[in-house]
Design a protein around this motif. Structure first.
Motif, PDB file in Angstrom:
ATOM      1  N   GLN A  99      93.414  37.022 -50.760  1.00 41.32           N
ATOM      2  CA  GLN A  99      93.657  37.797 -49.537  1.00 41.32           C
ATOM      3  C   GLN A  99      94.957  38.564 -49.663  1.00 41.32           C
ATOM      4  O   GLN A  99      95.559  38.580 -50.747  1.00 41.32           O
ATOM      5  N   GLU A 104     100.651  39.876 -52.100  1.00 41.51           N
ATOM      6  CA  GLU A 104     102.104  39.964 -51.930  1.00 41.51           C
ATOM      7  C   GLU A 104     102.802  38.930 -52.813  1.00 41.51           C
ATOM      8  O   GLU A 104     103.791  39.235 -53.497  1.00 41.51           O
ATOM      9  N   THR A 127     104.363  39.582 -45.196  1.00 41.91           N
ATOM     10  CA  THR A 127     105.121  40.401 -46.156  1.00 41.91           C
ATOM     11  C   THR A 127     106.593  40.025 -46.081  1.00 41.91           C
ATOM     12  O   THR A 127     107.253  39.759 -47.095  1.00 41.91           O
ATOM     13  N   ARG A 218      95.142  48.704 -43.748  1.00 43.53           N
ATOM     14  CA  ARG A 218      94.360  49.614 -42.908  1.00 43.53           C
ATOM     15  C   ARG A 218      94.514  51.063 -43.372  1.00 43.53           C
ATOM     16  O   ARG A 218      94.692  51.979 -42.569  1.00 43.53           O
ATOM     17  N   SER A 255      94.960  43.691 -48.018  1.00 45.31           N
ATOM     18  CA  SER A 255      94.172  42.636 -47.385  1.00 45.31           C
ATOM     19  C   SER A 255      92.807  43.221 -47.091  1.00 45.31           C
ATOM     20  O   SER A 255      92.647  44.002 -46.157  1.00 45.31           O
TER      21      SER A 255
HETATM   22  C1  LIG Z   1      96.690  41.016 -42.609  1.00 50.74           C
HETATM   23  C2  LIG Z   1      97.810  41.724 -43.207  1.00 50.74           C
HETATM   24  C3  LIG Z   1      98.491  41.215 -44.326  1.00 50.74           C
HETATM   25  C4  LIG Z   1      98.178  39.859 -44.914  1.00 50.74           C
HETATM   26  O1  LIG Z   1      96.871  39.778 -45.336  1.00 50.74           O
HETATM   27  P1  LIG Z   1      96.021  38.403 -45.284  1.00 50.74           P
HETATM   28  O2  LIG Z   1      94.702  38.850 -45.839  1.00 50.74           O
HETATM   29  O3  LIG Z   1      95.945  37.975 -43.865  1.00 50.74           O
HETATM   30  O4  LIG Z   1      96.715  37.432 -46.144  1.00 50.74           O
HETATM   31  C5  LIG Z   1      99.510  41.980 -44.853  1.00 50.74           C
HETATM   32  N1  LIG Z   1      99.861  43.156 -44.317  1.00 50.74           N
HETATM   33  C6  LIG Z   1      99.223  43.679 -43.237  1.00 50.74           C
HETATM   34  C7  LIG Z   1      99.659  44.988 -42.676  1.00 50.74           C
HETATM   35  C8  LIG Z   1      98.199  42.975 -42.649  1.00 50.74           C
HETATM   36  O5  LIG Z   1      97.607  43.470 -41.554  1.00 50.74           O
END
Ligand SMILES: *Cc1c(COP(=O)(O)O)cnc(C)c1O
Length: 458
Positions: A99, A104, A127, A218, A255
């Motif tokens: 994930q 990271e 992060t 995103r 992610s």
């Molecule tokens: C969800 C998210 C993460 C972490 O990802 P996971 O899959 O939940 O470990 C890191 N950065 C952003 C901007 C996120 O939305």
């Protein structure tokens, strides 16, 4: 009459929801010690806790699950994913991870050392956690407009170039291993970063010898906002915009539980072979062999397909349109929200919503509990509980914004669900003057308390 957008899919499988009574919910939330994380999901009617890993996969993604190649090394599913990432992002190297935070962990293991400085736009909590765990420091350089919920700014995720250059001037470049551009910026409300800003941040990074990296969870929603809000991009496709965005960075952590519309998965994309080699060692140690990275082959295939679906304009228009639909409804009712709405969530300004609840009694958490009891809707507090205590003084830290986040899962709920959520909030809004008591903590963990905190009504 111009035809409106409509979801470019129809429903084939449904998951029934239980409509509980107010009395049941009063009982359940008390048993959950007024912490929404403690609820069983079956006690929730509409679950807006997160948009992470909660999306609905398509028939093509489910087909990829069946086609998954579970070979330890060199699986077909891995090469499917590699081809898609090369095509979409134009990045020559990639590593799968289970994930986003795992990506990271691996990349930062290769890049960050004690005492380092990592500037960016409102770093996501995992992060920041992975930076601080390495005794390095994250510096937030988001533009000031991000903190004013009432002010309309098309790109509230932008990095302030002045703030960033100050960091670059203050610290030597060998102390700044990377600069993180979060697209869209989750923490400030799913707010996008403009192409112009990405380009300028990248140029500034290059000038000072710092590596620009996307936190890309995103990225497709960000590309959609560039297309509809930034001059010069209206006629480009989402994938053309995505390619240009990634041309300005040298790496990305992803992610896939967000814009790749899968329930689990992530990856690292890189331009540089030597950094890839270095990160590969950590990937093997923490995640698994280079061609599966902590995932099953089937997950890699579903991710490849999801990345293609997540970068289609019609899908994004319906997805972000649904978030805007809920935001618009609340705005028309006079309910204070972060404007404009971002890509994945509506953020209600709890400080303005419940001015009679003292800030010491957790306004956003109080609103979240009210909403659950009113309608069985589960949001999440982005406020004082999340901000935690000052590690030295142990006093509560009161953040600039006290928000209730309503994150919308991808392709899961209908606009009737949005109408229901708006009606539940309207009922609370109508009696807001009478709500003058909040919550107090009875038990809390020394760090990351929001997950396990226990509260009671004042
Ligand atoms: C969800 C998210 C993460 C972490 O990802 P996971 O899959 O939940 O470990 C890191 N950065 C952003 C901007 C996120 O939305």
């Amino acid at each position: 009459m111009e035809l409106p957008y409509a979801e470019p899919y129809k429903i084939k499988v449904i998951e029934p929801l239980y409509r509980s009574s107010r009395e049941e919910r009063e009982q359940w939330i008390k048993e959950a010690r007024y912490n929404l994380f403690n609820l069983k999901s079956e006690q929730v009617f509409i679950d807006l806790l997160t948009d992470s890993g909660t999306g609905a996969m398509s028939q093509y993604q489910w087909s990829e699950i069946m086609l998954g190649d579970e070979s330890y090394a060199g699986s077909t599913s891995f090469f499917k994913l590699k081809n898609v990432i090369t095509r979409l992002l134009d990045m020559p190297y990639f590593l799968p991870t289970h994930q986003g935070r795992a990506a990271e962990n691996v990349l930062f293991s290769a890049l960050i050392k004690e005492g380092d400085i990592v500037p960016g736009n409102s770093h996501f909590d995992t992060t920041k956690g992975h930076i601080e765990y390495r005794k390095a420091r994250a510096i937030d350089c988001t533009i000031d407009e991000a903190c004013n919920t009432a002010e309309f700014h098309p790109f509230k995720g932008n990095i302030d170039l002045g703030k960033l250059e100050e960091v670059f001037k203050k610290y030597p470049s060998d102390q700044i291993p990377l600069c993180i551009i979060t697209v869209t910026c989750n923490t400030s409300g799913g707010q996008p970063v403009s192409m112009e800003n990405i380009r300028e941040v990248s140029a500034l990074c290059k000038k000072y010898g710092v590596m620009p990296v996307f936190d890309a969870a995103r990225f497709a929603e960000n590309a959609y906002f560039i297309k509809i809000r930034e001059k010069g991009y209206e006629d480009k496709t989402i994938r053309e915009i995505v390619k240009e965005m990634f041309s300005y960075v040298d790496g990305a952590t992803m992610s896939s539980k967000k814009d790749a519309i899968v329930n689990i998965g992530g990856f690292i994309a890189l331009r540089d072979k030597s950094l890839f080699d270095k990160a590969s060692v950590f990937n093997i140690m923490y995640e698994g062999y280079l061609t599966y990275g902590g995932l099953a082959g089937r997950d890699l295939g579903a991710m490849a397909q999801g990345l293609m679906e997540g970068t289609e304009f019609d899908y994004l228009e319906a997805r972000i349109g649904q978030v805007a639909y809920l935001g618009e409804k609340l705005h028309q009712l006079g309910i204070p929200i972060q404007l404009p709405t971002g890509g994945h969530a509506v953020f209600v300004d709890a400080r303005k919503f419940l001015p009679n609840v003292p800030k010491e009694e957790y306004q956003a958490q109080t609103l979240a509990i009210e909403l659950y009891v009113e309608g069985g809707v589960r949001g999440v507090e982005i406020g004082t509980l999340l901000a935690d205590r000052n590690p030295v003084t142990r006093e509560n830290r009161y953040p600039q914004l006290e928000l209730l986040r309503l994150a919308i899962p991808r392709r899961v709920y209908t606009n009737n669900h949005m109408d229901y959520i708006a009606a539940a909030l309207k009922n609370i809004w109508d009696r807001r003057e009478s709500i003058n008591k909040g919550l107090k903590i009875t038990t809390e963990a020394p760090i990351m308390r929001h997950f396990t905190v226990e509260l009671e009504r004042v």
